[in-house]
Structures are given as structure tokens and as C-alpha cells.
Design a protein around this motif. Structure first.
Motif, PDB file in Angstrom:
ATOM      1  N   HIS A   1       0.823  -1.210   0.000  1.00  0.00           N
ATOM      2  CA  HIS A   1       0.000   0.000   0.000  1.00  0.00           C
ATOM      3  C   HIS A   1       0.861   1.265   0.000  1.00  0.00           C
ATOM      4  CE1 HIS A   1      -3.185  -2.854   1.281  1.00  0.00           C
ATOM      5  NE2 HIS A   1      -3.959  -2.029   0.616  1.00  0.00           N
ATOM      6  N   ALA A   2       1.968   1.225   0.720  1.00  0.00           N
ATOM      7  CA  ALA A   2       2.834   2.409   0.757  1.00  0.00           C
ATOM      8  C   ALA A   2       3.446   2.684  -0.608  1.00  0.00           C
ATOM      9  CB  ALA A   2       3.932   2.202   1.801  1.00  0.00           C
ATOM     10  N   LEU A   3       3.954   1.647  -1.261  1.00  0.00           N
ATOM     11  CA  LEU A   3       4.580   1.846  -2.571  1.00  0.00           C
ATOM     12  C   LEU A   3       3.541   2.192  -3.638  1.00  0.00           C
ATOM     13  CD1 LEU A   3       7.229  -1.047  -2.632  1.00  0.00           C
ATOM     14  CD2 LEU A   3       7.623   1.392  -2.248  1.00  0.00           C
ATOM     15  N   ALA A   4       2.372   1.569  -3.557  1.00  0.00           N
ATOM     16  CA  ALA A   4       1.337   1.829  -4.561  1.00  0.00           C
ATOM     17  C   ALA A   4       0.818   3.253  -4.497  1.00  0.00           C
ATOM     18  CB  ALA A   4       0.192   0.836  -4.393  1.00  0.00           C
ATOM     19  N   SER A   5       1.025   3.931  -3.370  1.00  0.00           N
ATOM     20  CA  SER A   5       0.568   5.314  -3.274  1.00  0.00           C
ATOM     21  C   SER A   5       1.424   6.254  -4.112  1.00  0.00           C
ATOM     22  CB  SER A   5       0.593   5.769  -1.809  1.00  0.00           C
ATOM     23  OG  SER A   5       1.934   5.821  -1.320  1.00  0.00           O
ATOM     24  N   ASP A   6       2.660   5.855  -4.423  1.00  0.00           N
ATOM     25  CA  ASP A   6       3.572   6.709  -5.185  1.00  0.00           C
ATOM     26  C   ASP A   6       3.991   6.122  -6.530  1.00  0.00           C
ATOM     27  OD1 ASP A   6       3.513   8.178  -2.819  1.00  0.00           O
ATOM     28  OD2 ASP A   6       5.608   8.779  -3.008  1.00  0.00           O
ATOM     29  N   LEU A   7       3.693   4.849  -6.761  1.00  0.00           N
ATOM     30  CA  LEU A   7       4.161   4.175  -7.966  1.00  0.00           C
ATOM     31  C   LEU A   7       3.013   3.443  -8.659  1.00  0.00           C
ATOM     32  CD1 LEU A   7       7.316   2.468  -6.381  1.00  0.00           C
ATOM     33  CD2 LEU A   7       7.375   4.428  -7.946  1.00  0.00           C
ATOM     34  N   LYS A   8       3.168   3.227  -9.964  1.00  0.00           N
ATOM     35  CA  LYS A   8       2.297   2.292 -10.683  1.00  0.00           C
ATOM     36  C   LYS A   8       2.907   0.913 -10.462  1.00  0.00           C
ATOM     37  CE  LYS A   8       1.149   5.707 -14.224  1.00  0.00           C
ATOM     38  NZ  LYS A   8       1.258   6.055 -15.681  1.00  0.00           N
ATOM     39  N   LEU A   9       2.356   0.186  -9.501  1.00  0.00           N
ATOM     40  CA  LEU A   9       3.037  -0.981  -8.955  1.00  0.00           C
ATOM     41  C   LEU A   9       2.473  -2.296  -9.482  1.00  0.00           C
ATOM     42  CD1 LEU A   9       5.271  -1.643  -6.825  1.00  0.00           C
ATOM     43  CD2 LEU A   9       3.408  -1.961  -5.179  1.00  0.00           C
ATOM     44  N   ASP A  10       3.364  -3.122 -10.003  1.00  0.00           N
ATOM     45  CA  ASP A  10       3.058  -4.519 -10.306  1.00  0.00           C
ATOM     46  C   ASP A  10       3.799  -5.378  -9.286  1.00  0.00           C
ATOM     47  OD1 ASP A  10       1.541  -3.959 -12.657  1.00  0.00           O
ATOM     48  OD2 ASP A  10       3.419  -3.645 -13.738  1.00  0.00           O
ATOM     49  N   VAL A  11       3.148  -6.436  -8.823  1.00  0.00           N
ATOM     50  CA  VAL A  11       3.722  -7.284  -7.781  1.00  0.00           C
ATOM     51  C   VAL A  11       3.865  -8.701  -8.299  1.00  0.00           C
ATOM     52  CG1 VAL A  11       3.463  -8.166  -5.433  1.00  0.00           C
ATOM     53  CG2 VAL A  11       2.643  -5.859  -6.003  1.00  0.00           C
ATOM     54  N   ALA A  12       5.044  -9.285  -8.070  1.00  0.00           N
ATOM     55  CA  ALA A  12       5.288 -10.676  -8.445  1.00  0.00           C
ATOM     56  C   ALA A  12       5.909 -11.396  -7.256  1.00  0.00           C
ATOM     57  CB  ALA A  12       6.222 -10.752  -9.659  1.00  0.00           C
ATOM     58  N   THR A  13       5.385 -12.550  -6.924  1.00  0.00           N
ATOM     59  CA  THR A  13       5.883 -13.356  -5.806  1.00  0.00           C
ATOM     60  C   THR A  13       6.712 -14.515  -6.348  1.00  0.00           C
ATOM     61  OG1 THR A  13       3.951 -12.808  -4.464  1.00  0.00           O
ATOM     62  CG2 THR A  13       5.225 -14.734  -3.805  1.00  0.00           C
ATOM     63  N   THR A  14       7.890 -14.708  -5.797  1.00  0.00           N
ATOM     64  CA  THR A  14       8.762 -15.777  -6.293  1.00  0.00           C
ATOM     65  C   THR A  14       8.224 -17.143  -5.876  1.00  0.00           C
ATOM     66  OG1 THR A  14      10.211 -15.666  -4.357  1.00  0.00           O
ATOM     67  CG2 THR A  14      10.781 -14.281  -6.230  1.00  0.00           C
ATOM     68  N   GLU A  15       8.416 -18.118  -6.767  1.00  0.00           N
ATOM     69  CA  GLU A  15       7.876 -19.464  -6.539  1.00  0.00           C
ATOM     70  C   GLU A  15       8.957 -20.542  -6.584  1.00  0.00           C
ATOM     71  OE1 GLU A  15       4.899 -19.919  -9.511  1.00  0.00           O
ATOM     72  OE2 GLU A  15       3.612 -18.309  -8.706  1.00  0.00           O
ATOM     73  N   TYR A  16      10.160 -20.200  -7.023  1.00  0.00           N
ATOM     74  CA  TYR A  16      11.227 -21.196  -7.101  1.00  0.00           C
ATOM     75  C   TYR A  16      12.567 -20.465  -7.107  1.00  0.00           C
ATOM     76  CZ  TYR A  16      10.856 -19.848 -12.038  1.00  0.00           C
ATOM     77  OH  TYR A  16      10.766 -19.123 -13.211  1.00  0.00           O
ATOM     78  N   ARG A  17      13.637 -21.206  -6.831  1.00  0.00           N
ATOM     79  CA  ARG A  17      14.971 -20.605  -6.828  1.00  0.00           C
ATOM     80  C   ARG A  17      15.297 -20.132  -8.246  1.00  0.00           C
ATOM     81  NH1 ARG A  17      20.097 -22.912  -3.439  1.00  0.00           N
ATOM     82  NH2 ARG A  17      21.499 -21.161  -3.806  1.00  0.00           N
ATOM     83  N   GLY A  18      15.705 -18.893  -8.363  1.00  0.00           N
ATOM     84  CA  GLY A  18      15.986 -18.310  -9.670  1.00  0.00           C
ATOM     85  C   GLY A  18      14.825 -17.527 -10.259  1.00  0.00           C
ATOM     86  N   HIS A  19      13.650 -17.583  -9.622  1.00  0.00           N
ATOM     87  CA  HIS A  19      12.475 -16.902 -10.165  1.00  0.00           C
ATOM     88  C   HIS A  19      12.652 -15.385 -10.143  1.00  0.00           C
ATOM     89  CE1 HIS A  19       7.772 -16.695 -10.276  1.00  0.00           C
ATOM     90  NE2 HIS A  19       8.333 -16.309 -11.411  1.00  0.00           N
ATOM     91  N   ALA A  20      13.272 -14.848  -9.078  1.00  0.00           N
ATOM     92  CA  ALA A  20      13.494 -13.402  -9.023  1.00  0.00           C
ATOM     93  C   ALA A  20      14.373 -12.939 -10.174  1.00  0.00           C
ATOM     94  CB  ALA A  20      14.129 -13.024  -7.679  1.00  0.00           C
ATOM     95  N   ARG A  21      15.366 -13.740 -10.532  1.00  0.00           N
ATOM     96  CA  ARG A  21      16.222 -13.414 -11.680  1.00  0.00           C
ATOM     97  C   ARG A  21      15.393 -13.378 -12.963  1.00  0.00           C
ATOM     98  NH1 ARG A  21      19.140 -18.279 -12.433  1.00  0.00           N
ATOM     99  NH2 ARG A  21      17.213 -18.802 -13.529  1.00  0.00           N
TER     100      ARG A  21
END
Length: 322
Positions: free
Chosen positions: A24-44
Motif C-alpha cells: 500500500h505504501a509503494l502503490a501510493s507513489d508508484l504504478k506498482l506490479d507485484v510478483a511473488t517468487t515461486e522457485y529458486r531463480g524466479h526473481a532473476r
């Protein structure tokens, strides 16, 4: 500004409530997309897509140092081009958060989010140097792909300790500083190379440094934290220079006790010292070779066994909001 928030839900200190506050804090200042990691290497993979698609101006890594490392490697998949890449921001969610704290960010996720929003409103950022490690041509590890690291890498003893900690975490143990200390003691007791080091440090135009029993490569200072206490393995290391190296040629019980004490008492002006200590500052290119396969770690992640690793210090590799 459109931003991608990459969240590691398994990070040590994250919780659903903290994530909600952060979103909520970031979405107040940014057009925010959120992605949750599901496996090792997913963030990369997520960060790489943000670069390849040109869809985001900022990637925020919310997790520990491992999550940050993956995001950095995704951003730099095609190599450094700071002015063309999305900016990086970090919100600490791990147990130690060395990279975030070395940048001067608070270790609390909510406080760090506030600092990030202030930096975005003020337009403040810095360009940091990074380390790059790759398999050495002409060795059995030459096919190992290059990988970036943000604050440290290690071949040998410290990587063995990290490997032990990861095994304990897989068995359900929490990642605590006490766990690291216990595994360090156990590794020392069983360390097969403490009397005769197997590592050789090679630099262009310089004589090799042989029989190192421990080698730590630092991209910044401090090297790590024990709670709120910073630990300086290479006090001169900086995001504004190339890489620093700490090598130890002796790991006897008395020597290890002395070096451990020096590390605990280290300051920004003084780190480990003595006749068996090798300390090198601002190294751009060098190789660590081992006569026997040794554990290797980068940014606190155990990456298996290596006999040879070539390091490059790359200045001004990435833009970070801070």
C-alpha cells in the motif's frame, strides 16, 4: 513511475502484514506490479523480463541478500548499461541484509520503505560497482556461467559454513546468528585443509600467492553483520572501487581464535592483520585456483564445489535508489 515489486514470501523476516503495509505504501507513489517468487531463480527471471520487455523503470527487491542477488543478475543479464536499465531498489526482508545495510538503509522493512519513498520523491540514486565471478578458461570449471555478486564471495571455509547453514535450514532450523556460529565451529573442527591451504591467488603481472586456507572477496564494507555489529573483513572495500580480497594462510586453533577476535573487534579503519594474512585492495582481475574442489558462495548462497573462479571488479554497474 511503473515499478515491479519482486517479493520472496519465504524470506526470514517477512510476514503477510508487513507485505500489505509495503504494497500500500509503494502503490501510493508508484504504478506498482507485484510478483511473488515461486522457485529458486524466479526473481532473476522476473527481473530479466522487466529488462527485455522495457515495461518497468524500477525493480524493487523485497527479501534477503539471495533475492537481491537474483534480481541483480536478471537486470544485468545483457551486461552493465546503467542508464538503460531499470533502477534497483531494495527493501530488506532477510536475516542479515548486508547489501541494503551497506547502502545505508534501515534494517526494518517498514522504515526502509519510508526511506525508499523519500529517495524517490527527492530523485536520489547512486551508481554502484559489482563483482563478477565466472569459470576460468582452460579448467574443469570453464563452462560455469558468469554471475554477479553485490557484496561478497568466498571459496573454501566461509562457503563451507554457509553450506552447513543451508542444510540446517532445509531441516527446519531458523537462520540465526547463533546457527552460523555453531556451524562455523563445527566446520573448523572438521576442516580438512586448515593445516595446508590449497588455494592459489593469481593476478596479471604479479607473483602468485599460494597455500591460502581461506579466501573472501569483498565488494563493500562491512563484510557481514552479527546482529547490529558490523564485521569488516576488508575495511577499504567500497561500491566505488573494484574488489578487495582477504586471504588467510593458516587456520590453526590459535590462529583462528586470533582472526575471529580481530573480526569481532574490526572497525572501518582496521581489519584482520598478521603475517599469515593477505589483504588486497581495489583488484580488477584475479583468479582463485584450488588443488582440490572447494565450496563456493556468492552473497551468502552456496553454489557447489569449484576448483577455479575468475573474478572481475566492474565499476559503475548498476543504479540504485537510495
Amino acid at each position: 513511475m511503473r515499478a515491479l515489486l519482486v517479493v520472496n514470501p519465504a524470506a526470514t523476516t517477512t510476514s503477510a502484514r508487513t507485505r500489505d503495509v509495503l504494497f500500500h505504501a509503494l502503490a501510493s507513489d508508484l504504478k506498482l506490479d507485484v510478483a511473488t517468487t515461486e522457485y529458486r531463480g524466479h526473481a532473476r527471471d522476473l527481473a530479466r523480463r522487466a529488462v527485455d520487455g522495457g515495461t518497468h523503470e524500477l525493480v524493487v527487491a523485497f527479501g534477503g541478500d539471495g533475492t537481491v542477488n537474483e534480481v541483480v543478475n536478471g537486470l544485468l543479464h545483457h551486461g552493465p548499461a546503467p542508464r538503460e536499465l531499470p533502477r534497483l531498489a531494495v527493501v530488506p526482508g532477510g536475516s542479515t541484509n548486508v547489501f541494503a545495510r551497506a547502502l545505508g538503509l534501515p534494517n526494518d522493512a517498514v522504515e526502509a520503505t519510508g526511506a525508499l519513498l523519500d529517495a524517490l520523491r527527492d530523485g536520489t540514486e547512486r551508481t554502484v560497482g559489482l563483482g563478477l565471478a565466472a569459470g576460468t578458461p582452460g579448467t574443469r570449471d570453464e563452462a560455469v556461467p558468469a554471475r554477479w555478486f553485490t557484496f561478497c564471495a568466498g571459496l573454501g571455509f566461509d562457503a563451507s559454513v554457509i553450506g552447513r547453514v543451508e542444510q540446517q535450514r532445509e531441516r527446519g532450523k531458523r537462520s540465526t546468528h547463533a546457527l552460523y556460529i555453531r556451524q562455523m565451529v563445527r566446520q573448523f573442527i572438521g576442516e580438512p585443509h586448515r593445516r595446508q591451504g590449497t588455494i592459489t591467488l593469481e593476478r596479471p603481472g604479479e607473483d602468485p600467492i599460494e597455500e591460502l586456507a581461506l579466501s573472501i572477496v569483498c565488494n563493500t564494507a562491512p563484510w557481514t553483520f552479527l546482529g547490529n555489529r558490523p564485521v569488516y573483513a576488508a575495511p577499504q572495500a567500497s561500491f566505488d572501487t573494484a574488489l578487495d580480497v582477504l586471504g588467510l594462510a593458516k587456520l590453526s586453533a590459535s590462529a583462528m581464535t586470533r582472526y575471529a577476535t580481530q573480526l569481532l573487534r574490526s572497525t572501518p579503519e582496521r581489519g584482520p592483520r598478521g603475517k599469515h594474512v593477505v589483504a588486497l585492495h581495489d583488484q580488477t582481475d584475479f583468479t582463485l585456483q584450488s588443488q582440490a574442489p572447494l565450496p563456493f558462495q556468492m552473497d551468502g548462497d552456496h553454489l557447489g564445489l569449484r576448483t577455479s573462479v575468475t573474478f572481475t571488479g566492474v565499476r559503475r554497474a548498476l543504479r540504485v535508489i537510495v
